[in-house]
Design a protein around this motif. Sequence first.
Motif, short mmCIF file in Angstrom:
data_model
loop_
_atom_site.label_atom_id
_atom_site.label_comp_id
_atom_site.label_asym_id
_atom_site.label_seq_id
_atom_site.Cartn_x
_atom_site.Cartn_y
_atom_site.Cartn_z
N VAL A 26 -0.88 -12.36 14.59
CA VAL A 26 0.17 -12.21 13.60
C VAL A 26 0.12 -10.81 12.98
N ALA A 27 1.31 -10.22 12.85
CA ALA A 27 1.50 -9.00 12.07
C ALA A 27 2.51 -9.32 10.97
N ALA A 28 2.36 -8.68 9.83
CA ALA A 28 3.27 -8.93 8.73
C ALA A 28 3.51 -7.64 7.95
N THR A 29 4.73 -7.54 7.40
CA THR A 29 5.03 -6.44 6.49
C THR A 29 5.07 -6.97 5.06
N ALA A 30 4.71 -6.10 4.12
CA ALA A 30 4.76 -6.45 2.70
C ALA A 30 4.85 -5.15 1.91
N GLY A 31 5.19 -5.26 0.61
CA GLY A 31 5.53 -4.08 -0.16
C GLY A 31 4.43 -3.50 -1.04
N THR A 32 3.27 -4.15 -1.13
CA THR A 32 2.16 -3.62 -1.92
C THR A 32 0.85 -3.91 -1.19
N GLU A 33 -0.20 -3.20 -1.59
CA GLU A 33 -1.50 -3.44 -0.97
C GLU A 33 -2.02 -4.83 -1.33
N ALA A 34 -1.71 -5.30 -2.55
CA ALA A 34 -2.14 -6.65 -2.93
C ALA A 34 -1.49 -7.69 -2.03
N LYS A 35 -0.22 -7.51 -1.72
CA LYS A 35 0.46 -8.44 -0.83
C LYS A 35 -0.10 -8.35 0.59
N CYS A 36 -0.41 -7.14 1.03
CA CYS A 36 -1.02 -6.99 2.35
C CYS A 36 -2.38 -7.69 2.41
N ASP A 37 -3.17 -7.54 1.36
CA ASP A 37 -4.47 -8.23 1.31
C ASP A 37 -4.27 -9.75 1.37
N GLU A 85 -3.41 -10.30 11.38
CA GLU A 85 -4.30 -9.29 11.95
C GLU A 85 -3.88 -7.88 11.53
N TRP A 86 -2.56 -7.69 11.41
CA TRP A 86 -2.01 -6.44 10.92
C TRP A 86 -1.19 -6.75 9.67
N ALA A 87 -1.43 -6.03 8.59
CA ALA A 87 -0.63 -6.15 7.37
C ALA A 87 -0.19 -4.74 7.01
N ILE A 88 1.11 -4.50 7.07
CA ILE A 88 1.66 -3.16 6.98
C ILE A 88 2.46 -3.01 5.70
N ASN A 89 2.04 -2.08 4.86
CA ASN A 89 2.79 -1.77 3.65
C ASN A 89 3.99 -0.91 4.05
N TYR A 90 5.18 -1.53 4.08
CA TYR A 90 6.35 -0.83 4.60
C TYR A 90 6.79 0.33 3.72
N LYS A 91 6.26 0.42 2.50
CA LYS A 91 6.59 1.55 1.63
C LYS A 91 5.75 2.79 1.96
N GLU A 92 4.68 2.57 2.72
CA GLU A 92 3.78 3.68 3.04
C GLU A 92 3.65 3.94 4.53
N GLU A 93 3.95 2.96 5.35
CA GLU A 93 3.81 3.12 6.79
C GLU A 93 5.07 2.63 7.49
N ASP A 94 5.31 3.17 8.68
CA ASP A 94 6.41 2.71 9.53
C ASP A 94 5.88 1.59 10.42
N PHE A 95 6.36 0.37 10.19
CA PHE A 95 5.83 -0.77 10.94
C PHE A 95 6.05 -0.60 12.44
#
Length: 324
Positions: free
Chosen positions: A168-179, A187-197
């Motif tokens: 599973v990979a997921a996008t979220a808007g904060t590091e807390a949400k990624c955690d 397995e992958w949690a991508i902060n879409y405000k800081e990285e290009d998924f």
Amino acid sequence: MQAILITAAGGPEKLQLQEVPTPTPAAQQVLVRVQAAGVNRPDVLMRQGKYAGAGDVAGMVPGLEIAGTITECGADVIRWQPGDAVCALLPAGGYAEYAAVDAGHCLPLPDGWSFAEAASLPETVFTVWHNVFERGALQPGETLLVHGGSSGIGITAVQLAHALGSRVAATAGTEAKCDAVRALGAEWAINYKEEDFEQVLHAAGGVDVVLDMIGGDYTPKNLRLLRPDGRLVFINAMQGARGEFNALEVMQRRLTITGSTLRPRSTEFKASLAAAVERHVWPLLAAGQFRPVIYRTFALAEAQQAHELMESSEHIGKIVLTID
């Protein structure tokens, strides 16, 4: 009984607690004394007058999922009895002290779960099971990308896919949400405000299924990420229903673009889906492979505040109304 009514299409202030008649169950329905009702993004769209198929929303009671105790059964109901604790999917009417629900859309309260926890299940689990595992045909060993990974839909998709053997990979808007989504199995949690998924997951080899509630300029990125025979499944389009893509890529890699909305589907379809969910998902609940994630509960009279929180997107997991 008391219920939250939409007085007119508009903002959260259009939700008002009022006295309304208690519903009478039809022959195939049960009457549920509601203990808790889940709050979902479609409730917000309904209140705004933007939810597909809702029509004129003035006078409607929102709420698509509840948990409570059956107090009365219609003449044709066989499985359920008064006193049974259930959670249920319904087309509207959950923000109330009582709700009449099709008996086939009820599921038993999971062992050890509270009413508030159980009320967080039906809308999200029904939606995810149909779109990820039926329409998207996600298989063990394949990779799922979930946009909005910390939403109610997101936490459900992440947990079910992980429990059933997918990556599973997921996008979220904060590091807390990624955690938070990592803790649930991503397995992958991508902060879409800081990285290009797209860049992150392209480097990881792409994905097999995308569950998308964003639309807009995510559409071409999602399609470019899909492996051959990949599936893109839409359940919303929060950033716009239109998106350009290369049709030749779709043909060359045999991609599937699909999607669905649950509310307009037939009573029979929802009953069949409820049976599939009970058969496939309820054992995962019993085994502890899926856990409730409740961000905050509100009293029924605080529905306005619950919607304000939903629209802020600050929450991780579910928002639930509780009814004393």
